[in-house]
Design a protein around this motif. Structure first.
Motif, PDB file in Angstrom:
ATOM      1  N   PRO A 492      -4.786   6.278   3.299  1.00  0.00           N
ATOM      2  CA  PRO A 492      -4.572   4.909   2.383  1.00  0.00           C
ATOM      3  C   PRO A 492      -3.243   4.372   3.377  1.00  0.00           C
ATOM      4  N   GLN A 493      -3.864   2.605   3.042  1.00  0.00           N
ATOM      5  CA  GLN A 493      -2.286   1.969   3.173  1.00  0.00           C
ATOM      6  C   GLN A 493      -1.568   2.454   2.232  1.00  0.00           C
ATOM      7  N   VAL A 494      -0.089   1.983   3.295  1.00  0.00           N
ATOM      8  CA  VAL A 494       1.056   1.765   2.356  1.00  0.00           C
ATOM      9  C   VAL A 494       2.003   0.676   2.471  1.00  0.00           C
ATOM     10  N   THR A 495       2.448   0.091   1.761  1.00  0.00           N
ATOM     11  CA  THR A 495       3.288  -0.757   1.775  1.00  0.00           C
ATOM     12  C   THR A 495       4.213  -0.520   0.667  1.00  0.00           C
ATOM     13  N   ARG A 496       5.052  -0.852   0.730  1.00  0.00           N
ATOM     14  CA  ARG A 496       6.795  -0.869   0.623  1.00  0.00           C
ATOM     15  C   ARG A 496       7.740  -2.026   0.105  1.00  0.00           C
ATOM     16  N   PHE A 497       8.579  -2.036  -0.745  1.00  0.00           N
ATOM     17  CA  PHE A 497       9.234  -3.276  -1.363  1.00  0.00           C
ATOM     18  C   PHE A 497      10.323  -2.701  -2.302  1.00  0.00           C
ATOM     19  N   THR A 498      11.395  -3.983  -2.013  1.00  0.00           N
ATOM     20  CA  THR A 498      12.328  -3.540  -2.391  1.00  0.00           C
ATOM     21  C   THR A 498      11.969  -4.159  -4.344  1.00  0.00           C
ATOM     22  N   GLY A 499      12.206  -3.300  -5.553  1.00  0.00           N
ATOM     23  CA  GLY A 499      12.385  -4.029  -6.303  1.00  0.00           C
ATOM     24  C   GLY A 499      13.028  -4.423  -7.873  1.00  0.00           C
ATOM     25  N   PRO A 500      13.057  -4.629  -8.735  1.00  0.00           N
ATOM     26  CA  PRO A 500      14.420  -4.967  -9.002  1.00  0.00           C
ATOM     27  C   PRO A 500      15.257  -4.159  -9.799  1.00  0.00           C
ATOM     28  N   ASP A 501      14.779  -2.648  -9.434  1.00  0.00           N
ATOM     29  CA  ASP A 501      15.439  -1.378  -9.260  1.00  0.00           C
ATOM     30  C   ASP A 501      15.827  -0.654  -8.549  1.00  0.00           C
ATOM     31  N   GLY A 502      14.983  -1.012  -6.967  1.00  0.00           N
ATOM     32  CA  GLY A 502      15.002  -0.033  -6.394  1.00  0.00           C
ATOM     33  C   GLY A 502      13.535   0.191  -5.642  1.00  0.00           C
ATOM     34  N   GLU A 503      12.887   0.802  -4.611  1.00  0.00           N
ATOM     35  CA  GLU A 503      12.259   1.082  -3.642  1.00  0.00           C
ATOM     36  C   GLU A 503      10.789   1.100  -4.755  1.00  0.00           C
ATOM     37  N   VAL A 504       9.859   0.001  -4.562  1.00  0.00           N
ATOM     38  CA  VAL A 504       8.608   0.558  -4.299  1.00  0.00           C
ATOM     39  C   VAL A 504       7.515   0.445  -3.703  1.00  0.00           C
ATOM     40  N   GLU A 505       6.902   1.990  -3.580  1.00  0.00           N
ATOM     41  CA  GLU A 505       6.455   2.218  -2.717  1.00  0.00           C
ATOM     42  C   GLU A 505       4.981   3.113  -3.445  1.00  0.00           C
ATOM     43  N   VAL A 506       3.230   1.693  -2.744  1.00  0.00           N
ATOM     44  CA  VAL A 506       2.331   1.702  -2.552  1.00  0.00           C
ATOM     45  C   VAL A 506       1.326   1.898  -1.704  1.00  0.00           C
ATOM     46  N   ARG A 507       0.784   2.782  -2.576  1.00  0.00           N
ATOM     47  CA  ARG A 507      -0.757   3.432  -1.331  1.00  0.00           C
ATOM     48  C   ARG A 507      -1.906   3.504  -1.995  1.00  0.00           C
ATOM     49  N   TYR A 508      -2.734   2.929  -1.265  1.00  0.00           N
ATOM     50  CA  TYR A 508      -3.930   2.218  -1.906  1.00  0.00           C
ATOM     51  C   TYR A 508      -4.751   2.676  -0.536  1.00  0.00           C
ATOM     52  N   ARG A 509      -6.274   2.537  -0.988  1.00  0.00           N
ATOM     53  CA  ARG A 509      -7.518   2.993   0.161  1.00  0.00           C
ATOM     54  C   ARG A 509      -8.775   2.322  -0.714  1.00  0.00           C
ATOM     55  N   LEU A 510      -9.174   1.389  -0.124  1.00  0.00           N
ATOM     56  CA  LEU A 510     -10.556   0.636  -0.413  1.00  0.00           C
ATOM     57  C   LEU A 510     -11.684   1.104   0.938  1.00  0.00           C
ATOM     58  N   ASP A 511     -12.506   0.924  -0.686  1.00  0.00           N
ATOM     59  CA  ASP A 511     -13.911   1.362   0.248  1.00  0.00           C
ATOM     60  C   ASP A 511     -14.576   0.833   1.126  1.00  0.00           C
ATOM     61  N   ARG A 512     -16.020   0.668   1.863  1.00  0.00           N
ATOM     62  CA  ARG A 512     -16.711  -0.003   2.784  1.00  0.00           C
ATOM     63  C   ARG A 512     -16.943  -0.773   2.199  1.00  0.00           C
ATOM     64  N   THR A 513     -17.100  -1.220   0.591  1.00  0.00           N
ATOM     65  CA  THR A 513     -17.175  -3.337  -0.560  1.00  0.00           C
ATOM     66  C   THR A 513     -16.112  -3.382   0.281  1.00  0.00           C
ATOM     67  N   GLY A 514     -15.238  -3.019  -0.388  1.00  0.00           N
ATOM     68  CA  GLY A 514     -13.375  -3.778  -0.123  1.00  0.00           C
ATOM     69  C   GLY A 514     -13.312  -3.381  -2.022  1.00  0.00           C
ATOM     70  N   GLY A 515     -13.335  -2.410  -2.457  1.00  0.00           N
ATOM     71  CA  GLY A 515     -13.544  -1.851  -3.771  1.00  0.00           C
ATOM     72  C   GLY A 515     -12.416  -0.771  -3.471  1.00  0.00           C
TER      73      GLY A 515
END
Length: 676
Positions: A492-515
């Protein structure tokens, strides 16, 4: 007649006065510090004169510089606004002596009311009811009491004292704050009425001996003794409005009042009223009076009275209508003791505003703002950014409209008190008029952010998808492919943020249609994952989420069959997300961060630029959690820095009098077991 008016003030009130001047055909002159050189009020004036320096003492409090600016610009009148020199009798006299028209009460009236102790003594003779007060701490045996600055206002130099042990330090602290804000550290002590309401009467006097009452305002919702929610005409018991009007007019007549003024009262639970003070100027909350009286523009009245005109009939017999509520939007963090916030205001947008700085019909929203997109909020001046006012047929409708507009506003780049204001307006206690000056102390629930913790994962997902869409839009190679597309989609794609109370890590994967094929988010509070391949968090069943739309500034998600739209604004690494449940500010972390110096454990950092005025401890001293370590002064207020835990003071790198930047180490407190 006044032909060219210099406004000896800044920000929102300068813009407000300029708006009326434009309507009347009066030319305008702004004065500005170096810090305000690019501020909106400077650009809106017909002429602007620089006051060299940044601090109030260097600029807006310099009578000589302001009078010189009036001479150089050809101004024939001066309006002081509110704050700074607005209630300075010497300034009023100097303006008059210079042959200029002073838009305000005579210097002798300002002097009489500016000394609150002398004012109380004078008005007692006029029959205005008073609370008992003292100037000597030794004679006080009954508590609680309130320490108050004799000069100035706005809540500065005020302290509630619950017992004798706190009194000496409270008086000393109030004196320091009053001296810094008004140049006068004189204080006095008054009996404190618990669960009292703060109500006030707008009065107006002319040079022909007339003093009129233009209505009552309710100002009980306060923080640090400063108003943040104001209402008119107020929800009052039968007969009280008339009593307040009579007392206020008696106060005005006792000093031959001329111009706009406000007589403030404390309403006790038993229905008794007590004089608090008279403010010899236009008040911050004057719009609620304008919006509930037909045809009144209080700045216009000020100019007419200054020109020698008699008060018009509409001021002598004002016709009221509807209900108005005003909130003060401030750059501060309520959850951290209303700590002021600084920075660049990347976006300031309030939906549904019908008028700026002017009157409305029966319903609508008015915005009086001192800032625009890109404004810099510094440490030198008050934290108020703007006032938003709603007028409607009833109090409930005004509160609902105001809360809705605030909740949808985009306030990006600087922390504000917006969430607190929305929760106050939507509070059942506020709706039931169960209010007094201690409202915020009793209702801790209003300090919670609007965005629930369980909605942060969806906000993080929206931020990650918007950032990916922005990168694809900027890409010069294969821009048409979905973000993160792989021939073999293993990771998956991994994007990390600093949020209001600490780190927020987002993992996601899009299919071939962009879904959205799968997603998961880890936050300091919990973890949420999709059923399609993620590790489901034990805390909650994850929602089924489908991606409907993802652009750099808008993401629409289908969450369990309900579409939810998120507005996304990116500025560098900062990502601001406004959703249906609230807003969040995130900072996207670099995928490959550079090494940085590690702070010592127990380091306390400066939350904003300022000056260390006092150091209360020494290196090596044992402290308990909550003990004061030092005092930081910024935005005209003192901010105590407290020990976060039991331990030993290991470092005090900044001495008393030292200036600090945001993020500077103020102190290091280590546990007693620490080998250092």
């Amino acid at each position: 007649m006044i032909t060219r008016l210099l406004v000896a003030n800044r920000g929102e009130i300068a813009r407000r006065i300029f708006a009326t001047c434009r309507a009347l055909g009066v030319e305008t002159v702004a004065v500005h510090s170096d810090a305000d050189a690019d501020a909106p009020f400077v650009g809106e004036a017909d002429q602007a004169v620089r006051l060299p320096g940044d601090t109030p003492a260097e600029t807006y409090l310099r009578v000589d510089l302001i009078l010189d600016a009036a001479r150089r610009s050809g101004a024939d009148a001066v309006h002081p606004g509110y704050g700074f020199l607005a209630e300075n009798a010497e300034f009023a006299a100097a303006v008059t002596d210079a042959g200029l028209t002073w838009v305000g009460p005579p210097a002798k009236v300002i002097a009489a009311m500016g000394d609150k102790l002398a004012a109380k003594a004078l008005l007692v003779e006029a029959g205005v009811p008073m609370l008992p007060s003292w100037t000597d701490t030794e004679g006080i045996t009954d508590f609680p009491v309130l320490v108050k600055a004799s000069a100035g206002g706005g809540g500065r130099g005020m302290r509630i004292v619950q017992d004798a042990a706190e009194l000496t330090e409270a008086v000393a602290s109030a004196r320091r704050e009053a001296a810094a804000a008004f140049g006068d550290g004189t204080v006095f002590i008054e009996r404190y009425v618990e669960r009292g309401r703060h109500v006030e009467v707008q009065i107006f006097g002319d040079t022909h001996g007339t003093v009129a009452a233009l209505g009552v305002r309710e100002c009980s919702i306060q923080r640090r003794h400063q108003k943040i929610v104001e209402e008119a005409p107020g929800d009052l018991p039968p007969g009280l409005r008339e009593r307040l009007h009579e007392a206020a007019v008696a106060a005005g007549r006792a000093v031959d009042y001329v111009g706009a003024g406000t007589v403030e009262f404390l309403l006790a639970p038993d229905g008794a009223i007590y004089f608090l003070e008279m403010n010899t100027r236009l008040q911050v909350e004057h719009p609620v009076t304008e919006l509930t009286t037909i045809g009144l523009d209080l700045v216009r009245l000020q100019l007419l009275v200054a020109e020698g005109e008699a008060l018009p009939e509409q001021a002598l017999y004002p016709t009221t209508r509807g209900y108005a509520i005003e909130v003060r939007i401030c750059a501060e963090e309520p959850a951290h003791g209303f700590r002021p916030a600084t920075g660049v205001l990347h976006r300031f947008a309030v939906p549904g505003v019908d008028r700026e700085f002017g009157n409305l019909q029966r319903v609508g929203l008015r915005l009086d703002s001192g800032v625009v997109d890109g404004s810099v909020v510094g440490v030198h001046y008050d934290s108020m950014l703007a006032k938003l006012i709603a007028v409607a047929p009833t109090r409930g409708e005004a509160a609902r409209a105001l809360a809705g507009a605030l909740a949808r506003a985009e306030l990006h780049g600087v922390a504000t008190n917006r969430d607190l204001l929305v929760r106050v307006l939507r509070s059942p206690a506020f709706a039931a008029v169960e209010i007094d000056t201690g409202f915020l102390d009793r209702h801790e629930e209003v300090f919670a952010p609007l965005l629930p913790a369980d909605q942060l994962p969806l906000v993080g997902l929206a931020a990650a998808l918007a950032s990916a869409a922005a990168r694809r839009a900027e890409s010069r190679v294969l821009a048409g492919l979905p973000s993160g597309w792989r021939n073999v989609p293993a990771f998956p794609q991994v994007t990390r943020f600093t949020g209001p109370d600490g780190e927020v890590e987002v993992r996601y994967r899009l299919d071939r249609t962009g879904g959205l094929a799968e997603w998961s988010v880890s936050t300091p509070e919990n973890a949420v994952a999709s059923a399609a391949g993620g590790a489901t968090a034990p805390e909650a069943e994850p929602p089924a989420v489908a991606l409907v739309e993802a652009t750099p500034d808008r993401v629409v998600l289908d969450v369990d069959g309900v579409r939810r739209a998120y507005r996304v604004h990116r500025v560098g690494s900062a990502v601001f997300v406004d959703g249906p449940d609230g807003a969040a500010s995130l900072a996207e972390l670099p995928r490959f961060p550079l090494p940085t110096a590690e702070l010592a454990a127990g380091s306390l950092l400066a939350p904003l630029p300022g000056a260390v005025t006092r150091v209360h401890v020494q290196v090596g001293q044992r402290v308990a959690a909550g003990d004061p370590l030092l005092t930081l002064e910024a935005m005209k207020l003192e901010h105590p820095v407290l020990a976060p835990t039991d331990g030993v003071v290991a470092e005090l790198p900044v001495p008393a009098g030292g200036q600090v930047r945001t993020g500077a180490v103020l102190a290091v407190v280590t546990s007693e077991e620490d080998p250092r």
